[in-house]
Design a protein around this motif. Sequence first.
Motif, PDB file in Angstrom:
ATOM      1  N   ILE A  25      59.599  -9.238  38.284  1.00  0.00           N
ATOM      2  CA  ILE A  25      58.697  -9.846  37.296  1.00  0.00           C
ATOM      3  C   ILE A  25      57.726 -10.768  38.022  1.00  0.00           C
ATOM      4  O   ILE A  25      58.118 -11.708  38.710  1.00  0.00           O
ATOM      5  N   THR A  26      56.430 -10.445  37.893  1.00  0.00           N
ATOM      6  CA  THR A  26      55.425 -11.145  38.701  1.00  0.00           C
ATOM      7  C   THR A  26      54.420 -11.886  37.833  1.00  0.00           C
ATOM      8  O   THR A  26      53.242 -11.928  38.154  1.00  0.00           O
ATOM      9  N   GLY A  75      49.555 -14.947  38.089  1.00  0.00           N
ATOM     10  CA  GLY A  75      48.347 -15.308  37.356  1.00  0.00           C
ATOM     11  C   GLY A  75      47.468 -14.130  36.995  1.00  0.00           C
ATOM     12  O   GLY A  75      46.485 -14.299  36.268  1.00  0.00           O
ATOM     13  N   SER A  76      47.785 -12.936  37.456  1.00  0.00           N
ATOM     14  CA  SER A  76      46.882 -11.823  37.165  1.00  0.00           C
ATOM     15  C   SER A  76      46.950 -11.434  35.693  1.00  0.00           C
ATOM     16  O   SER A  76      45.925 -11.116  35.089  1.00  0.00           O
ATOM     17  N   ALA A  77      48.139 -11.488  35.091  1.00  0.00           N
ATOM     18  CA  ALA A  77      48.244 -11.168  33.665  1.00  0.00           C
ATOM     19  C   ALA A  77      47.554 -12.246  32.838  1.00  0.00           C
ATOM     20  O   ALA A  77      46.817 -11.953  31.880  1.00  0.00           O
ATOM     21  N   ALA A  78      47.764 -13.497  33.218  1.00  0.00           N
ATOM     22  CA  ALA A  78      47.119 -14.598  32.492  1.00  0.00           C
ATOM     23  C   ALA A  78      45.608 -14.451  32.556  1.00  0.00           C
ATOM     24  O   ALA A  78      44.900 -14.640  31.558  1.00  0.00           O
ATOM     25  N   LEU A  79      45.114 -14.057  33.743  1.00  0.00           N
ATOM     26  CA  LEU A  79      43.670 -13.886  33.906  1.00  0.00           C
ATOM     27  C   LEU A  79      43.157 -12.770  33.001  1.00  0.00           C
ATOM     28  O   LEU A  79      42.117 -12.918  32.344  1.00  0.00           O
ATOM     29  N   THR A  80      43.878 -11.676  32.958  1.00  0.00           N
ATOM     30  CA  THR A  80      43.469 -10.569  32.089  1.00  0.00           C
ATOM     31  C   THR A  80      43.424 -11.025  30.627  1.00  0.00           C
ATOM     32  O   THR A  80      42.470 -10.737  29.902  1.00  0.00           O
ATOM     33  N   GLY A  81      44.456 -11.751  30.205  1.00  0.00           N
ATOM     34  CA  GLY A  81      44.501 -12.236  28.818  1.00  0.00           C
ATOM     35  C   GLY A  81      43.337 -13.148  28.506  1.00  0.00           C
ATOM     36  O   GLY A  81      42.708 -13.051  27.443  1.00  0.00           O
ATOM     37  N   LEU A  82      43.023 -14.027  29.460  1.00  0.00           N
ATOM     38  CA  LEU A  82      41.925 -14.974  29.237  1.00  0.00           C
ATOM     39  C   LEU A  82      40.589 -14.240  29.167  1.00  0.00           C
ATOM     40  O   LEU A  82      39.772 -14.475  28.277  1.00  0.00           O
ATOM     41  N   LEU A  83      40.375 -13.314  30.091  1.00  0.00           N
ATOM     42  CA  LEU A  83      39.119 -12.566  30.098  1.00  0.00           C
ATOM     43  C   LEU A  83      38.978 -11.739  28.827  1.00  0.00           C
ATOM     44  O   LEU A  83      37.885 -11.590  28.282  1.00  0.00           O
ATOM     45  N   LEU A  84      40.111 -11.222  28.353  1.00  0.00           N
ATOM     46  CA  LEU A  84      40.065 -10.438  27.114  1.00  0.00           C
ATOM     47  C   LEU A  84      39.628 -11.334  25.956  1.00  0.00           C
ATOM     48  O   LEU A  84      38.765 -10.962  25.152  1.00  0.00           O
ATOM     49  N   ALA A  85      40.225 -12.532  25.877  1.00  0.00           N
ATOM     50  CA  ALA A  85      39.854 -13.456  24.801  1.00  0.00           C
ATOM     51  C   ALA A  85      38.378 -13.830  24.904  1.00  0.00           C
ATOM     52  O   ALA A  85      37.703 -14.039  23.886  1.00  0.00           O
ATOM     53  N   PHE A  86      37.854 -13.888  26.138  1.00  0.00           N
ATOM     54  CA  PHE A  86      36.440 -14.199  26.338  1.00  0.00           C
ATOM     55  C   PHE A  86      35.545 -13.126  25.735  1.00  0.00           C
ATOM     56  O   PHE A  86      34.362 -13.343  25.527  1.00  0.00           O
ATOM     57  N   GLY A 107      45.656 -14.704  23.741  1.00  0.00           N
ATOM     58  CA  GLY A 107      45.393 -13.652  24.726  1.00  0.00           C
ATOM     59  C   GLY A 107      46.257 -13.828  25.966  1.00  0.00           C
ATOM     60  O   GLY A 107      46.911 -12.886  26.422  1.00  0.00           O
ATOM     61  N   VAL A 108      46.292 -15.045  26.493  1.00  0.00           N
ATOM     62  CA  VAL A 108      47.075 -15.299  27.704  1.00  0.00           C
ATOM     63  C   VAL A 108      48.558 -15.068  27.428  1.00  0.00           C
ATOM     64  O   VAL A 108      49.249 -14.370  28.183  1.00  0.00           O
ATOM     65  N   ALA A 109      49.049 -15.625  26.319  1.00  0.00           N
ATOM     66  CA  ALA A 109      50.478 -15.515  26.018  1.00  0.00           C
ATOM     67  C   ALA A 109      50.874 -14.057  25.846  1.00  0.00           C
ATOM     68  O   ALA A 109      51.885 -13.596  26.392  1.00  0.00           O
ATOM     69  N   SER A 110      50.062 -13.318  25.116  1.00  0.00           N
ATOM     70  CA  SER A 110      50.402 -11.915  24.868  1.00  0.00           C
ATOM     71  C   SER A 110      50.399 -11.121  26.171  1.00  0.00           C
ATOM     72  O   SER A 110      51.306 -10.322  26.429  1.00  0.00           O
ATOM     73  N   ALA A 111      49.397 -11.364  27.018  1.00  0.00           N
ATOM     74  CA  ALA A 111      49.314 -10.618  28.279  1.00  0.00           C
ATOM     75  C   ALA A 111      50.516 -10.919  29.163  1.00  0.00           C
ATOM     76  O   ALA A 111      51.148 -10.017  29.715  1.00  0.00           O
ATOM     77  N   VAL A 112      50.844 -12.206  29.285  1.00  0.00           N
ATOM     78  CA  VAL A 112      51.953 -12.602  30.168  1.00  0.00           C
ATOM     79  C   VAL A 112      53.268 -12.051  29.640  1.00  0.00           C
ATOM     80  O   VAL A 112      54.094 -11.501  30.384  1.00  0.00           O
ATOM     81  N   LEU A 113      53.460 -12.171  28.312  1.00  0.00           N
ATOM     82  CA  LEU A 113      54.698 -11.692  27.709  1.00  0.00           C
ATOM     83  C   LEU A 113      54.838 -10.179  27.891  1.00  0.00           C
ATOM     84  O   LEU A 113      55.904  -9.670  28.262  1.00  0.00           O
ATOM     85  N   ARG A 145      47.162 -17.485  44.661  1.00  0.00           N
ATOM     86  CA  ARG A 145      46.111 -18.485  44.769  1.00  0.00           C
ATOM     87  C   ARG A 145      44.765 -17.907  44.346  1.00  0.00           C
ATOM     88  O   ARG A 145      43.993 -18.559  43.648  1.00  0.00           O
ATOM     89  N   LEU A 146      44.496 -16.664  44.741  1.00  0.00           N
ATOM     90  CA  LEU A 146      43.215 -16.037  44.391  1.00  0.00           C
ATOM     91  C   LEU A 146      43.080 -15.930  42.870  1.00  0.00           C
ATOM     92  O   LEU A 146      42.036 -16.242  42.293  1.00  0.00           O
ATOM     93  N   MET A 147      44.149 -15.477  42.215  1.00  0.00           N
ATOM     94  CA  MET A 147      44.083 -15.292  40.767  1.00  0.00           C
ATOM     95  C   MET A 147      43.877 -16.633  40.059  1.00  0.00           C
ATOM     96  O   MET A 147      43.084 -16.743  39.142  1.00  0.00           O
ATOM     97  N   TRP A 148      44.636 -17.628  40.505  1.00  0.00           N
ATOM     98  CA  TRP A 148      44.493 -18.945  39.849  1.00  0.00           C
ATOM     99  C   TRP A 148      43.118 -19.542  40.115  1.00  0.00           C
ATOM    100  O   TRP A 148      42.576 -20.263  39.281  1.00  0.00           O
ATOM    101  N   GLN A 149      42.539 -19.230  41.288  1.00  0.00           N
ATOM    102  CA  GLN A 149      41.177 -19.699  41.554  1.00  0.00           C
ATOM    103  C   GLN A 149      40.212 -19.148  40.512  1.00  0.00           C
ATOM    104  O   GLN A 149      39.332 -19.863  40.031  1.00  0.00           O
ATOM    105  N   VAL A 150      40.357 -17.873  40.165  1.00  0.00           N
ATOM    106  CA  VAL A 150      39.458 -17.277  39.182  1.00  0.00           C
ATOM    107  C   VAL A 150      39.678 -17.948  37.823  1.00  0.00           C
ATOM    108  O   VAL A 150      38.727 -18.237  37.093  1.00  0.00           O
TER     109      VAL A 150
END
Lengths: 325, 436, 218
Positions: free
Chosen positions: A79-80, A84-95, A60-66, A29-34
Amino acid sequence: MEEKKAVPSFDKLIVASSPHIRAAETVDRLMWQVIIALIPAAAVSVYFFGIRSLVLMLVGVASAVLTEALVQKALKKEITIADGSAALTGLLLAFNVPANAPWWMVAVGAAFAIAVVKQTFGGLGANFVNPALAARAFMLAAWPQHMTGRFPVPLDSITAATPLAILKGTATGTLPSYLDLFIGNVGGVLGETSALALLVGGAYLIWQKVIDWRTPAGFIGTVALLTWIFGGKGGLFTGDPLYHVLAGGLILGAFFMATDYVTSPITPKGRLIFGIGCGFITVLIRLWGGYPEGVSYSILLMNLVVPFLDRWTLPRVYGVTRARA
Amino acid sequence: MELRTFVGGVHPAPSKERTAGSPIQAAPLPRRVVIPLAQGGAPCDPLVNKGDAVLVGQKIGESKAFVSAPVHASISGKVVGIETCLLPTGREAPAVIIEGDGTDTWIDSTGRKLEELSPESLKALIREAGLVGMGGAMFPTHVKVSPPPGKSFDSVIINGAECEPFLTCDQRLMVEEPEKIILGLKAWLKVTGAKRGYIGIENNKPEAISALKRAAADEKDIEVVPLRTKYPQGSEKQLIKAILGREVPSGGLPVDAGALVQNVGTTYALATALETGRPLVERVVTVTGTPVKNPQNLRVRIGTLVSDLLSYCGVEGEVGKIISGGPMMGIALPTADVPVIKGTSGILLLTIEEATTLPERACIRCGRCVDACPIGLIPTFLDQFCRKEMWDLAEDYHVQDCIECGSCAYVCPSKRHLVPALRLGKAEVLARRRRK
Amino acid sequence: MNMLRTFYNGIVPENPTLRLVIGMCPVLAVTTAVVNSVWMGLAVIFVLTASNILISLLRKFIPDKIRIPCFIVVIATFTTIADLVLAAVQPDVHKILGVFVPLIVVNCIILGRAEAFASKNPVHLALADGVGMGIGFTLAIMILASIREILGNGSWFGIRFMPAGFEPATVMILPPGAFVSLGFLLGTMNLITARLAARNSRSTERVPSHAADAGLEG
């Protein structure tokens, strides 16, 4: 009671340690909130920089999650990716890339963030620097031609120097107005341009108690104070703190990168010092360093001293008066 | 008004609404009771044999040890055996089993006036009545009110915080019997020689606050202190900090801060013993939780089986957990066939869904446990140290000061099992200190 | 102990770079291109083999107390030869390798083998050890250099072969790239040796060991 006594079923009793109730908050929930808090900035970015911006974020998101899934599978770990933590990293990277960055660079960067910076150190909770920022540093060193220089201008196909580069004097151009800076109508990387959208997201996170106000307050406050004192060309106290706060990646970094749980101090006092330290290094780089912008390196450098900050800012223990060892 | 409180803590949902308004009712007289001989301090030796007839209030177990409280028969009838039984604390102990005759015949007893009693005879009365800490710790009360040489009490605090969710037994006692609570408090003041008495109550119990304020209106030395509603407000150390602004030194006892903290139930039991001369043979127990059909506050004879209480209150659906005490610090029972003892403040049932916890994840260093810890520890660091058996570091980071309140585990988004890890660390560090 | 086993020992089980992790300075510095690493490797093989042979021959004459200075004199002699030869044959490579060729004098691998092996073993084994360790070192830095050159420059042995659309990641030929790739290489090597060890222990498990049984009972 007249009704027949139902025999209670006690054969599935769970015996576990107290406490027997838990707060509803979860890591997921915390990760998805961010991620939710980043949506306004993402939307503004798509509006100003077009569909290309959306493509880069999705890559970015797809690559991080994959990458996370593949590494965890290869290492035979659980597999976790749903947390949402990988998705968050991918999104922040794209930012952190400009709109004209090649998609493959974002894909490689996100994979680097997850595989090298996060998973090699043990996955979520164990990495010692912010994965998205470390990957940004990697991309900056690997493909500087795509990460520096002239960035696309909103709603246009031309490129221009970033406001901070102009302010520093390393590039020429006209400085955008405060209003343009505030709403994000300026050149820059995808996620950093709109102070307004980022502040909305940051306020949401503070309101939801996802992040501590101390880190962004210490960070932005220090940058404002120091650029006001030292930032001016006409001597002390002639700087333009508002411009320094609104331009560049400060707000993005202060609310979304410096507050990363894993790589920031665990104690409240530590988080304040962490924010101040980030602000101090940012100003050093912006005013006297080799780059026009210093937010990401300042956070990376402060990430490295987090264990010390934790140890120096331990809370006072109830009933203990002597100094702690 | 700025309410007094402590640093840290958490805000679990109080969940008290189902029983907060229900007056205390007497549970039906049990046909059979199982009275453990170890309820506070050293185990007692039985004073009765199989086949003996006993009356309510008759002493059936006593120990020569100073740190021990006697136990009494809670129903009249016949002793049918002395057997080992499982306690709600998870330990096993010998217990006297009494088959009731249904007459509820009491021993002869007479009340005493507080004014007539010297502190010493009051202390003897406390011991004879079998009083122990009824909040759960079950430490013999006559020992607790005897300060070690060179130390003394200047304040007595009645712990009316009842910060554990779901529990309402203390709240109901304060609302229904405020005069007896005040009488009990005056007795505590007399036996300890303390000057000031305080009653600390969380401000989500306005009825209890006003009832006690009314009852204490003429008492100059007694102050009712509303406290901010926050868990663990009812922990001794936190209560002393909130009310007196003092801290119990690390490794010390409340007496080191000049304070005696007494549970509401114990105070009520003392007042009863004074007024009627009857020892502690019953207590108020909150029986509640989603699977309970008629949750209520019951006056229960010590030794009543939890299963009897549950069939009286009614249970529907499958039960995931039976907890003796509150949800934050209570103990999950492996069976309903355990007796209510002097420290049983509540029987809480959870459904299977409520009792099932999410799997443990890696710590993400969010710092919620640091903010929640009322002691100022870093629970997640201690968790790592204890799991990795790094006892020196655990000691340096004050694992032995942990009060096991569970606030850290409650807020943890990774659902880490912090309390068992820290409990292990505490035990190990204390054992190592003893060895030195 | 035979020559073949001693030779193999330096390549996999005790690979100086990937197993013993010594002599890291040139490993990180000269692996920006495969050509450089090959020349560096050749220089190390030469110095290591030659000094191993000479020290082994002299091992009965070198007084124990001053053995280290003696080793250094021998190693320095061969290093100087290697340095001068390289400067004459490959002046460009010599310029790129720069100080790292003279620095072979103080390379842990060479002094380490002299102390740990050559000074205690007969000359034929010292030869096998020198060649094996040298080749082990050369292979390790060639692999590292290949990774870095391909990713960081899009070429191998200076020949650009990656498609035109490939934009090399400059970071790989910068110091951070060296550390990251070395880390992964060490990890892979650990994985391989762990697998090998597991296989070996499985094969020995089939042989019942009475000694072990007795030990358990005792």
